[in-house]
Motif scaffolding. Structure first.
Motif, PDB file in Angstrom:
ATOM      1  N   GLN A  64     -20.798   4.107  67.214  1.00 40.69           N
ATOM      2  CA  GLN A  64     -22.199   4.185  67.585  1.00 40.69           C
ATOM      3  C   GLN A  64     -22.458   5.336  68.553  1.00 40.69           C
ATOM      4  O   GLN A  64     -23.409   6.116  68.386  1.00 40.69           O
ATOM      5  N   VAL A  65     -21.616   5.456  69.582  1.00 40.94           N
ATOM      6  CA  VAL A  65     -21.756   6.576  70.518  1.00 40.94           C
ATOM      7  C   VAL A  65     -21.447   7.893  69.822  1.00 40.94           C
ATOM      8  O   VAL A  65     -22.119   8.918  70.058  1.00 40.94           O
ATOM      9  N   ALA A  66     -20.445   7.892  68.935  1.00 41.23           N
ATOM     10  CA  ALA A  66     -20.104   9.113  68.212  1.00 41.23           C
ATOM     11  C   ALA A  66     -21.239   9.547  67.290  1.00 41.23           C
ATOM     12  O   ALA A  66     -21.459  10.753  67.097  1.00 41.23           O
ATOM     13  N   LEU A  67     -21.967   8.596  66.713  1.00 40.12           N
ATOM     14  CA  LEU A  67     -23.131   8.940  65.892  1.00 40.12           C
ATOM     15  C   LEU A  67     -24.179   9.682  66.717  1.00 40.12           C
ATOM     16  O   LEU A  67     -24.712  10.708  66.286  1.00 40.12           O
ATOM     17  N   ALA A  68     -24.464   9.154  67.903  1.00 35.08           N
ATOM     18  CA  ALA A  68     -25.451   9.812  68.760  1.00 35.08           C
ATOM     19  C   ALA A  68     -24.965  11.183  69.212  1.00 35.08           C
ATOM     20  O   ALA A  68     -25.725  12.164  69.202  1.00 35.08           O
ATOM     21  N   ALA A  69     -23.679  11.279  69.602  1.00 32.54           N
ATOM     22  CA  ALA A  69     -23.146  12.564  70.071  1.00 32.54           C
ATOM     23  C   ALA A  69     -23.133  13.604  68.960  1.00 32.54           C
ATOM     24  O   ALA A  69     -23.459  14.776  69.180  1.00 32.54           O
ATOM     25  N   SER A  70     -22.763  13.199  67.748  1.00 35.44           N
ATOM     26  CA  SER A  70     -22.738  14.157  66.634  1.00 35.44           C
ATOM     27  C   SER A  70     -24.144  14.568  66.221  1.00 35.44           C
ATOM     28  O   SER A  70     -24.353  15.721  65.814  1.00 35.44           O
ATOM     29  N   ALA A  71     -25.112  13.654  66.353  1.00 38.17           N
ATOM     30  CA  ALA A  71     -26.501  14.032  66.062  1.00 38.17           C
ATOM     31  C   ALA A  71     -27.006  15.071  67.055  1.00 38.17           C
ATOM     32  O   ALA A  71     -27.688  16.041  66.681  1.00 38.17           O
ATOM     33  N   VAL A  72     -26.647  14.898  68.346  1.00 40.87           N
ATOM     34  CA  VAL A  72     -27.034  15.892  69.355  1.00 40.87           C
ATOM     35  C   VAL A  72     -26.329  17.223  69.090  1.00 40.87           C
ATOM     36  O   VAL A  72     -26.926  18.297  69.225  1.00 40.87           O
ATOM     37  N   THR A 108     -26.843  19.930  77.333  1.00 42.94           N
ATOM     38  CA  THR A 108     -25.712  19.824  78.258  1.00 42.94           C
ATOM     39  C   THR A 108     -25.555  18.409  78.802  1.00 42.94           C
ATOM     40  O   THR A 108     -24.454  17.840  78.797  1.00 42.94           O
ATOM     41  N   ALA A 109     -26.672  17.841  79.263  1.00 47.81           N
ATOM     42  CA  ALA A 109     -26.600  16.505  79.869  1.00 47.81           C
ATOM     43  C   ALA A 109     -26.402  15.424  78.815  1.00 47.81           C
ATOM     44  O   ALA A 109     -25.502  14.578  78.925  1.00 47.81           O
ATOM     45  N   GLY A 110     -27.239  15.456  77.775  1.00 50.66           N
ATOM     46  CA  GLY A 110     -27.154  14.408  76.758  1.00 50.66           C
ATOM     47  C   GLY A 110     -25.946  14.550  75.858  1.00 50.66           C
ATOM     48  O   GLY A 110     -25.130  13.629  75.737  1.00 50.66           O
ATOM     49  N   GLY A 111     -25.823  15.717  75.228  1.00 51.51           N
ATOM     50  CA  GLY A 111     -24.707  15.904  74.308  1.00 51.51           C
ATOM     51  C   GLY A 111     -23.359  15.867  74.989  1.00 51.51           C
ATOM     52  O   GLY A 111     -22.422  15.232  74.499  1.00 51.51           O
TER      53      GLY A 111
END
Length: 351
Positions: A64-72, A108-111
């Protein structure tokens, strides 16, 4: 106040920086898309195997976290390719000048934060997954016989499909089935003396046999499947219970599933690490390009040298300035004293 990590960029290096950033940004977008697919695949696998994981096992947090990080990361790559391409044309760059700074901060902050969190979860996954599978598989095997109990009626089908699909038997081996009652009491004859003796000989009143379900049988075995009396060396001719590998699946489902899920998580972790490195390079390059162009009024092929930097001032000076500005903002303005009424002038005496 001197800028942080300044870099002098003449005209030709500025153009090469923009061209290199365009290529790196597209690589980041491609890698972000692949990481997105890998995260989704791991999430689907965990969803299918959720029955065999403990409810308290937090392994689903990684995809789930990897999905958000890869989308960013995908968004950062697309933004970087657009900004670097626009910087080569003085007519296309002005719309980017107002939005590039906030986008860099968000990336920078989010991704960066999401990628670091996902990498931490990937490193902590093996221990969590081992414990979750140990508890979940034990519960699934214990519920195998409860085909008519609400909430457990699918346990038998799911365990059989698991053992057939992944070529495994039991939790750690086929002998795990010897220690649990996997035959429902509905199919036991209470008038059969052998059934009564087995139940009475067990402290917990369970019907235990030295047999396994049909899904433990190896279809590649050259002989018919042997499911019962596996611990009796004389029950089946030419069968050695110490070497049942040709007849039953040799590996336990815990080992097979752990290796399968750890392989997926390891692949995802490596992709996240490369994504983090590539995203860092893209964000740093965009920051240097942005600050260099600001000094030239947004014209990349302007004459002369331009200075790129990360921050316009040192970190200590920035914090000091922010603190002083915050103190001034918090300091209440002095209340203005109400104007005093002038004393009435005494009239001159009339002559």
């Amino acid at each position: 106040m001197a800028p942080v990590l300044p870099l002098v960029l003449p005209r030709q290096p500025r153009i090469r920086l923009a061209q290199g950033l365009w290529l790196l940004s597209w690589l980041l977008a491609l890698l972000g898309a692949l990481t997105l697919l890998c995260s989704g695949h791991l999430l689907v696998q965990l969803w299918h195997l959720g029955t065999f994981l403990a409810p308290s096992c937090p392994v689903a947090a990684l995809p789930q976290v990897a999905l958000a990080a890869s989308a960013v990361a995908l968004g950062t790559g697309l933004v970087g390719s657009g900004a670097s391409r626009a910087s080569l044309d003085a007519a296309q760059y002005p719309p980017w000048r107002g939005v590039l700074g906030p986008l860099l901060v968000a990336g920078t902050a989010g991704g960066g934060g999401l990628l670091v969190l996902a990498l931490g979860l990937a490193l902590a996954l093996p221990g969590t997954l081992d414990t979750g599978l140990e508890e979940g598989l034990g519960t699934a095997l214990a519920n195998y016989k409860d085909t008519e109990v609400p909430g457990r009626c699918q346990a038998k089908r799911l365990v059989d499909e698991l053992q057939l699909r992944h070529h495994c038997c039991g939790r750690h081996g086929y002998k795990d089935w010897f220690g649990i009652q996997w035959v429902s009491s509905r199919y036991l004859d209470p008038n059969d003396q052998d059934v009564v003796d087995r139940i009475q000989s067990n402290v917990e009143g369970l019907y235990l046999i030295d047999g396994v379900p049909f899904s433990c049988c190896n279809p590649h075995s050259p002989r018919p499947c042997l499911q019962s009396q596996l611990s009796d060396p004389h029950a089946h001719p030419l069968f050695d219970p110490r070497q049942p590998n040709l007849n039953l699946w040799a590996q336990g489902c815990h080992e097979v599933l752990l290796r399968h899920l750890q392989g997926l998580a390891s692949t995802l972790g490596n992709m996240l690490a490369v994504t983090f490195l590539l995203q860092t390079l893209v964000l740093l390059g965009l920051r240097y390009l942005q600050t260099a162009l600001e000094g030239l009024g947004g014209v990349i092929d302007g004459e002369g040298e331009a200075q790129g930097y990360l921050f316009p001032a040192g970190l200590k000076d920035m914090l000091k300035t922010a603190w002083l500005q915050g103190g001034v903002a918090r300091r209440p303005a002095p209340e203005e004293a109400p104007p005093e009424d002038e004393p009435p002038k005494e009239g001159l005496p009339e002559a």
